[in-house]
Design an enzyme around this catalytic site. Structure first.
Site, mmCIF file in Angstrom:
data_model
loop_
_atom_site.group_PDB
_atom_site.id
_atom_site.type_symbol
_atom_site.label_atom_id
_atom_site.label_comp_id
_atom_site.label_asym_id
_atom_site.label_seq_id
_atom_site.Cartn_x
_atom_site.Cartn_y
_atom_site.Cartn_z
ATOM 1 N N ARG A 29 0.719 -1.162 0.061
ATOM 2 C CA ARG A 29 0.041 0.106 0.102
ATOM 3 C C ARG A 29 0.796 1.203 0.196
ATOM 4 O O ARG A 29 1.866 1.354 0.789
ATOM 5 C CB ARG A 29 -0.890 -0.027 1.143
ATOM 6 N N ASP A 30 0.580 2.145 -0.800
ATOM 7 C CA ASP A 30 1.006 3.543 -0.682
ATOM 8 C C ASP A 30 1.172 4.190 0.394
ATOM 9 O O ASP A 30 -0.169 4.040 0.959
ATOM 10 C CB ASP A 30 0.836 4.454 -1.932
ATOM 11 N N ILE A 31 2.158 4.961 0.929
ATOM 12 C CA ILE A 31 2.105 5.481 2.182
ATOM 13 C C ILE A 31 1.163 6.635 2.208
ATOM 14 O O ILE A 31 0.667 7.270 3.233
ATOM 15 C CB ILE A 31 3.440 5.705 2.701
ATOM 16 N N GLU A 94 9.598 9.987 -7.847
ATOM 17 C CA GLU A 94 10.213 10.480 -6.801
ATOM 18 C C GLU A 94 11.412 9.189 -6.160
ATOM 19 O O GLU A 94 11.935 9.704 -5.490
ATOM 20 C CB GLU A 94 9.110 10.630 -5.677
ATOM 21 N N VAL A 95 10.755 8.192 -6.349
ATOM 22 C CA VAL A 95 11.615 6.888 -5.665
ATOM 23 C C VAL A 95 12.307 6.338 -7.041
ATOM 24 O O VAL A 95 11.351 5.777 -8.098
ATOM 25 C CB VAL A 95 10.842 5.920 -4.996
ATOM 26 N N HIS A 99 8.403 1.182 -10.536
ATOM 27 C CA HIS A 99 7.306 0.851 -9.753
ATOM 28 C C HIS A 99 6.041 1.182 -10.653
ATOM 29 O O HIS A 99 6.297 2.408 -11.603
ATOM 30 C CB HIS A 99 7.146 1.485 -8.480
ATOM 31 N N HIS A 101 1.967 2.280 -9.994
ATOM 32 C CA HIS A 101 0.912 2.368 -9.093
ATOM 33 C C HIS A 101 -0.123 1.971 -9.775
ATOM 34 O O HIS A 101 -0.766 2.076 -10.821
ATOM 35 C CB HIS A 101 0.752 4.087 -9.119
HETATM 36 P P1 AMP Z 1 6.683 8.167 -7.852
HETATM 37 O O1 AMP Z 1 6.319 9.636 -7.516
HETATM 38 O O2 AMP Z 1 5.930 7.589 -8.759
HETATM 39 O O3 AMP Z 1 8.197 7.864 -7.751
HETATM 40 O O4 AMP Z 1 5.791 7.488 -6.530
HETATM 41 C C1 AMP Z 1 6.575 6.950 -5.443
HETATM 42 C C2 AMP Z 1 5.317 6.558 -4.404
HETATM 43 O O5 AMP Z 1 5.982 5.741 -3.088
HETATM 44 C C3 AMP Z 1 4.877 7.674 -3.862
HETATM 45 O O6 AMP Z 1 3.242 7.699 -4.210
HETATM 46 C C4 AMP Z 1 4.963 7.533 -2.308
HETATM 47 O O7 AMP Z 1 3.717 7.825 -1.281
HETATM 48 C C5 AMP Z 1 5.459 6.261 -2.141
HETATM 49 N N1 AMP Z 1 6.157 5.786 -1.001
HETATM 50 C C6 AMP Z 1 7.367 6.289 -0.816
HETATM 51 N N2 AMP Z 1 7.859 5.717 0.442
HETATM 52 C C7 AMP Z 1 6.962 4.850 0.940
HETATM 53 C C8 AMP Z 1 6.927 3.845 1.854
HETATM 54 N N3 AMP Z 1 7.967 3.876 2.827
HETATM 55 N N4 AMP Z 1 5.586 2.870 1.941
HETATM 56 C C9 AMP Z 1 5.008 3.105 1.011
HETATM 57 N N5 AMP Z 1 4.639 4.035 -0.101
HETATM 58 C C10 AMP Z 1 5.732 4.768 -0.147
#
Ligand code: AMP
Length: 119
Positions: A29-31, A94-95, A99, A101
């Protein structure tokens, strides 16, 4: 990769609400959920973006397809869902760990983007 939040989740160093996993991929689950159901599908191996996938990653892509099928069933998603992948700066990734969504549980309207740009 050290310092990568999603690699830390794969290793169990950071907690996550895992809904599905196999040896190549996992879903949690997304945080910061942006829909009632917001699941992130990641590669267990550190791959930065879609263009970094190679022929050797075919088993991972099969896992991705299997994972989506399983999560749609486990989460009782009957009315549709959207899958989005941000890759690189302009997409607001962001990460930097590959991945997808998966968003569901509401009328998603015409929204086709998900990113931290507007957050
Ligand atoms: P993106 O902008 O596509 O890189 O999305 C990265 C997603 O990872 C964002 O929606 C964040 O809310 C989610 N995220 C970051 N850290 C965590 C975590 N520790 N657990 C769950 N989701 C996360």
């Amino acid at each position: 990769m050290s310092g990568c939040v999603f690699c830390s989740i794969v290793k169990g160093e950071i907690p996550a609400q895992v809904v599905w996993r196999d040896e190549h991929a996992m879903a949690f689950r997304d945080i910061r959920p942006q829909a009632p159901t917001h699941i992130v599908f990641i590669s267990c191996k550190h791959i930065e973006a879609f263009e970094d996938l190679g022929e050797e990653d075919v088993d991972f892509l099969k896992s991705y397809a299997r994972g989506v099928r399983e999560v749609v069933r486990l989460e009782n998603i009957h009315d549709g869902y959207r899958i989005i992948s941000n890759n690189g700066r302009d997409a607001g990734q962001e990460v930097p760990h590959l991945h997808l969504h998966l968003l569901a549980g509401m009328n998603l309207g015409s929204m086709i983007a998900i990113s931290n740009i507007d957050r």
